[in-house]
Design an enzyme around this catalytic site. Structure first.
Site, PDB file in Angstrom:
ATOM      1  CG  HIS A  27       3.145  79.584  60.647  1.00 36.27           C
ATOM      2  ND1 HIS A  27       1.803  78.895  60.480  1.00 36.27           N
ATOM      3  CD2 HIS A  27       2.960  80.665  59.938  1.00 36.27           C
ATOM      4  CE1 HIS A  27       0.941  79.514  59.940  1.00 36.27           C
ATOM      5  NE2 HIS A  27       1.554  80.389  59.326  1.00 36.27           N
ATOM      6  CG  ASP A  46      -2.590  75.168  60.255  1.00 35.16           C
ATOM      7  OD1 ASP A  46      -1.172  75.124  59.857  1.00 35.16           O
ATOM      8  OD2 ASP A  46      -3.216  74.122  60.004  1.00 35.16           O
TER       9      ASP A  46
END
Length: 445
Positions: A416, A420
């Site tokens: 992450h 995204d």
């Protein structure tokens, strides 16, 4: 006679040290030239160290789990002639007897002749213990042996003849709970009689289950240690986001069955994995940020045009990730053949360092043991991993009725920090579309 020292050889690619995982020889063994002396583990691959001379082993550098620098002394061998080491043999580590007590070895003080020839004094002033009741033969030693009164730990094998084992099996008796009054604690027929009359060796009646009391220490070495370090590194450094999606595999399974029926004999059978590999190749073409490695220390993402797919594989030594290189340039059958070859190399421990490194994205699958969903841990320093779960027939609504469909969930995890959530979802939906409509995998865009 001379002393010959073999040092830990350079195993390549700038490796400065390696972990000793196994000895194939012991002090006192005679070895020939090219015999394997031991095995060391680098960051991924196991490397066998051969002997360059023939002779008698007189010293070993350590025990499994020790880390040894390249060029350090590995083993010393007594050879005919001068050898290559004029120093005295290094002191060997103290071996342990089977009982777990240390034996006297070279370097420890030997007992005097007087002590060796004089038997131990026996204290005859204390009264002798009362004889055991005849009704409990497990209390009566045979041939001077000691009666075993405690149950064996799980995994320990009791000593008993085939006839005794057969009788115990027929009676549903766990021999680990039976006291052995024969030599070395061997279980005799009268011990079974005593068990049936008096219960387990701890004295508890009724023949019920006993609480487990065993405890073992298992040293984490070799592949298991590398796996632990790798998993900790991935989990500590990477904030994971995992997306689970349901996929209708009915059409793909029909295509796979047809291809195997028509070409399986001469080309080999296709599993699901080559199709998943093809789907990944197509999906990352549109999202190259998924096919990448993140150097988090330098703050640089290395996106790769080549698709080198790691395949997480369970082996007797533990989890390994052999790499199918250039999946983008291979056909279904070429990828299938490469998967078979890599799986065999990993299972037998013959996979090379090159075959176990350099992946850009990884597939993990538990096969028929898989669950409905998993949360795969990313293979650091990659940024994405695709998890394949168990396939099952489920009733699915098609707008008019519930119909049986072959369904499978995929669980995809992403780094992450650089991926995204929206981009991750787009990637998963692309995989879903390709797997549900497999003809699209073979259409040039």
């Amino acid at each position: 006679m001379g002393l010959y020292t073999i040092t830990l050889p350079d195993v390549g690619e700038g490796i400065a040290e390696a972990e000793l995982t196994e000895w194939q020889v012991a002090v006192g063994d005679e070895v020939a030239e090219d015999d394997v002396l031991g095995t060391v583990m680098t960051d991924k691959a196991a490397v066998e160290v051969p002997s360059t001379v023939a002779g008698k082993v007189v010293w070993l550098c350590g025990e499994p789990g020790d880390v040894i620098a390249i060029g350090d002394k590995f083993i010393q061998i007594e050879v005919e002639g001068q050898g290559n080491d004029t120093a005295a043999p290094a002191k060997a580590p103290e071996p342990q007897a089977a009982s777990g007590k240390k034996e006297d070895v070279t370097g420890s003080e030997a007992p005097s002749e007087e002590a060796a020839e004089t038997p131990a004094k026996v204290d005859t002033s204390a009264p002798a213990p009362a004889p055991a009741p005849s009704a409990a033969p497990t209390d009566k030693p045979k041939n001077g042996s000691t009666v075993r009164r405690e149950p064996l730990a799980k995994g320990e094998r009791p000593l008993a003849s085939p006839a005794v084992r057969r009788r115990a099996q027929d009676a549903g008796i766990d021999l680990r709970l039976v006291g052995g009054s024969g030599p070395a604690g061997r279980i005799l027929h009268e011990d079974l009689d005593a068990y049936l009359e008096h219960g387990p060796v701890t004295g508890r009646g009724g023949g019920g289950r006993l609480p487990a009391t065993g405890m073992r220490e298992v040293k984490v070495v070799g592949m298991r240690r590398k796996i632990a370090e790798k998993m900790a590194q991935s989990w500590d450094r990477i904030p994971h986001i995992t997306i689970v999606e349901e996929i209708d595999m009915t059409a793909l399974e029909e295509l796979r069955a047809t291809l195997n029926s028509e070409h399986g004999t001469e080309r080999g059978k296709l599993t699901i994995l080559p199709f998943v590999m093809r789907a990944i190749v197509n999906a990352v073409a549109a999202q190259p940020e998924m096919n990448a490695r993140y150097d988090d220390e330098a703050g640089v993402i290395h996106q790769s045009d080549a698709v080198h797919i790691g395949i997480a594989a369970q082996t007797p030594a533990g989890l390994t990730v052999p790499v199918a290189r250039h999946a983008e340039a291979a056909s279904l059958w070429e990828n299938a053949a490469e998967l078979t070859r890599l799986a065999e190399a990993a299972r037998t421990g013959k996979a090379t360092r090159e075959e176990l490194s350099g992946s850009t994205i990884t597939i993990t699958s538990l096969g028929p043991l898989g669950a409905l969903a998993t949360t795969p841990i990313i293979n650091h320093p990659e940024v994405a991993i695709v998890g394949i779960n168990k396939m099952a027939v489920r009733p699915m609504w098609d707008g008019e009725d519930f119909r049986p469909r072959k369904m499978m969930n995929v669980s995809c995890s992403f780094d992450h920090r650089v991926i995204d959530g929206w981009d991750a979802a787009v990637f998963v939906q692309k995989l879903k579309k390709l797997l549900e409509t497999p003809a699209l995998m073979f259409v040039e865009e």
